[in-house]
Design an enzyme around this catalytic site. Structure first.
Site, PDB file in Angstrom:
ATOM      1  N   LYS A   1       0.927  -0.992  -0.026  1.00  0.00           N
ATOM      2  CA  LYS A   1       0.042  -0.117   0.089  1.00  0.00           C
ATOM      3  C   LYS A   1       0.742   1.310  -0.004  1.00  0.00           C
ATOM      4  O   LYS A   1       0.672   2.219  -0.820  1.00  0.00           O
ATOM      5  CB  LYS A   1      -1.056   0.111   1.125  1.00  0.00           C
ATOM      6  CG  LYS A   1      -2.147  -0.627   1.102  1.00  0.00           C
ATOM      7  CD  LYS A   1      -3.049  -0.056   0.161  1.00  0.00           C
ATOM      8  CE  LYS A   1      -4.322  -1.094  -0.058  1.00  0.00           C
ATOM      9  NZ  LYS A   1      -3.802  -2.112  -1.166  1.00  0.00           N
TER      10      LYS A   1
ATOM     11  N   HIS B   1      17.798 -12.574   9.719  1.00  0.00           N
ATOM     12  CA  HIS B   1      18.623 -13.190   8.267  1.00  0.00           C
ATOM     13  C   HIS B   1      18.810 -12.221   7.452  1.00  0.00           C
ATOM     14  O   HIS B   1      18.668 -12.980   5.995  1.00  0.00           O
ATOM     15  CB  HIS B   1      17.666 -14.436   7.822  1.00  0.00           C
ATOM     16  CG  HIS B   1      17.358 -15.494   8.791  1.00  0.00           C
ATOM     17  ND1 HIS B   1      18.431 -16.388   9.246  1.00  0.00           N
ATOM     18  CD2 HIS B   1      16.306 -15.944   9.859  1.00  0.00           C
ATOM     19  CE1 HIS B   1      18.164 -17.239  10.263  1.00  0.00           C
ATOM     20  NE2 HIS B   1      16.767 -16.926  10.600  1.00  0.00           N
TER      21      HIS B   1
END
Length: 608
Positions: A484, A503
């Site tokens: 959005k 990660h």
């Protein structure tokens, strides 16, 4: 999405009420009715089916009253019969209602002590009976309504017509829209400007919590604390052929605020609220109990709706789910067992990649189902069964109310699958349905965060990059939040599973990086907040979307907390979309972009 109209007129109103209701047909309905005052007494005409049936009844049994209310009903509580059709009436008051009265059972139980008993299966009648009791106790119409409104829980719009009050309508709004129209010798009331366009272009839109006393001389508006307030009068550009922005600057804002109503409308199709169960109306060419796997495919925001639904189907129905973006799905050439179910999600029903994926699955011998807003679309026509989302026209390119309608329908289907597969008991189904029924009210409350979100968005508009984090079903909402923001503000944003932060994405975090964490207090909140602390330790600028319980566990390292109502983990992903939408919208407004038609994007993507 029921339609409400009212006229305090100087000549007979029944025919004009029906004409106004015709302009609200796009909202959907299964019965209709009008009520007027004739010689001070309430007279009604109601009919099942199309408005033509009501018009025909009025031709044989005309109404001559100069004041009246009208309604198109989409059944929620009780079958779509003439008996259950609006207006509902006692000998003292007639009312029309759009929305859901959540606590109608409690109201009826209290009323029964005094001998006030319902004659229909609807939640609406509880309101008519409560007002009638207040009138019988000596209250005038204004006081009776004021007292009644304080008893109601839910998202609703109401209009009241009173015996022996030939120049008085009272209207109230909590979560569903209502507009007041001004004439020369008449006044009008409608669910939106389209209904009133033939009568007037001068309108005042009631704000949430307002109630209004309407006479031929004008209107007095009171807020939720019963204080008299002034609301802006404006000139509408609506016509019988145009959807109007109402009192909003953009269609996207209007559609965000329509969601308490549109969610109610979607629920009314899938849920028997009186019995507290899911009741699928469509004839299913498959049996949920016999499925070994569900395959879903969609694009953009619709894909994220499916990604949330994967959690629901697997948790509540114990049905394994594969989901893929449609533009990649068919190129994998996935093996599909004949007789399986493939479900395709598309607001427009014309998305080219989704249609191509559908045709691939049909060629593999799959049962093909679709979840669409446009029932005449190509995807709908080529599906074996169509599940409508019924949210009405969505004009803004960035999907808002279509997403929450899709999620609402998918949640209902997951419950139905759970019951069919024996994964949910009758009691568990009832509890999940109750959570869905409470959702429109919670959404209305979440919209109350707008002022705070505007302040946050002003700062967010200066960012170059933004991270969104979520865990479990909040992960797809994080992806949707990032989408959005990118779509309408053009700020680079990425959504990540909160556990994946360490990660890689954590390398991006510094004091200039806003990190939006979506973490209502579900069973995963502690783990998500632990990831949030990793951001805080590196100086990240954290914006936390949570509920009161979640906020109580947070330390001092959060720049902003956006509080949403506390709901069950089942419906929390739907509710969490609201602040995500408002944040993107207001950031884009501060950036000065074209919110409704962002660059390079189209509402319906009909090419690969």
């Amino acid at each position: 999405m029921c339609g409400i109209v009212g006229i305090v007129g100087s000549e007979p109103v029944a025919g004009r009420l029906v004409d106004a209701l015709k302009r609200l047909e796009y909202r959907g309905y299964d019965s209709a009715g009008v009520a007027t005052l004739e010689h001070g007494a309430i007279s009604r005409r109601r009919a099942e089916g199309k408005l033509g049936n009501l018009a025909q009844k009025l031709a044989f049994e005309p109404l001559e009253g100069r004041i009246g209310i009208g309604h198109t009903r989409w059944a929620t509580h009780g079958a779509p019969t003439e008996r259950n059709a609006h207006p509902h009436a006692t000998d003292r008051v007639a009312i029309v209602h759009n929305g859901i009265i959540e606590n109608f059972r409690d109201l009826l139980a209290d009323l029964a002590k005094d001998g006030y008993l319902p004659q229909t299966q609807t939640d609406t009648e509880s309101v008519a009976l409560w007002v009638t009791r207040e009138l019988a106790r000596g209250a005038d119409p204004e006081l009776a309504v004021a007292r009644t409104l304080k008893q109601l829980k839910g998202a609703f719009a109401l209009a009241f017509l009173f015996r022996d009050h030939d120049g008085l309508l009272i209207a109230a709004r909590h979560g569903a829209p209502l507009a007041i129209g001004y004439g020369t010798t008449e006044m009008y009331l409608g669910s939106d400007a389209m209904a009133l366009a033939p009568f007037t272009s001068r309108l005042t839109y009631l704000e949430d919590g307002d109630w209004a006393v309407i006479t031929r001389d004008g209107v007095t508006i009171r807020d939720g604390r019963d204080a008299i307030v002034q609301r802006e009068q404006q000139v509408s550009q609506a016509s019988a052929l145009l959807v109007d922005k109402g009192n909003h600057r953009h269609f996207m804002a209007k559609e965000i605020y329509e969601q308490p109503e549109t969610i109610s409308h979607t629920l009314s199709h899938y849920v028997d609220m009186g019995a507290e169960r899911v009741a699928i109306r469509e004839a299913l060419p498959f049996d949920f109990a016999e499925l070994t796997r569900l395959t879903m495919s969609a694009c953009g925001t619709a894909y994220y709706a499916g990604a949330v639904a994967k959690y629901w189907f697997e948790r509540y129905a114990r049905l394994p789910v594969d989901i893929d973006v449609a533009s990649e799905f068919r190129y994998r050439e996935p093996p599909l067992a004949p007789g399986g179910l493939s479900l395709f999600i598309s607001q427009s029903g014309e998305t080219a990649d989704t249609l191509a994926a559908l045709r691939y699955c049909a060629g593999q011998g799959q049962h093909v189902a679709s979840l669409v807003n446009t029932l005449e679309s190509t995807i709908a026509r080529e599906s074996g069964v169509v599940f409508p989302i019924l949210c009405g026209p969505e004009i803004g390119v960035a999907s808002t109310k279509a997403l929450t309608a899709q999620l609402t329908a998918l949640a209902s289907l997951a419950i139905a699958a759970g019951r069919a597969r024996g994964a949910l008991s009758e009691e568990q189904e009832a509890e999940l349905v109750r959570e869905l029924v409470r959702l429109p009210t919670a959404v209305s409350q979440a919209l109350g965060t707008e002022a705070q979100i505007m302040d946050i968005a002003k700062r967010l508009s200066k960012a170059k990059d933004v991270l969104y984090l979520g865990r479990g079903p909040m992960y797809p909402i994080a992806l949707e939040g990032a989408l959005k923001l990118k779509e309408i503000s053009y700020i680079h944003a990425e959504g990540y599973a909160a556990g994946e932060l360490k990660h890689g994405p954590i390398a991006l975090v510094d004091e200039d990086m806003p990190v939006i964490v979506i973490a209502p207090s579900d069973e995963l909140v502690d783990k998500t907040l632990s990831n949030m602390q990793e951001v805080a330790a590196r100086g990240g600028n954290i914006i936390l979307i949570t509920d009161k319980k979640g906020a109580e566990t947070v330390g001092q390292d959060v720049a902003d907390i956006i509080l949403i109502p506390e709901v069950s983990s089942f419906v929390a992903p739907i509710l969490a979309t609201i602040p995500v939408q408002l944040l993107a919208y207001h950031t884009a407004v501060f950036m000065g972009t074209d919110v409704d038609q962002p660059r390079n994007l189209a509402k319906s993507v009909t090419v690969e």
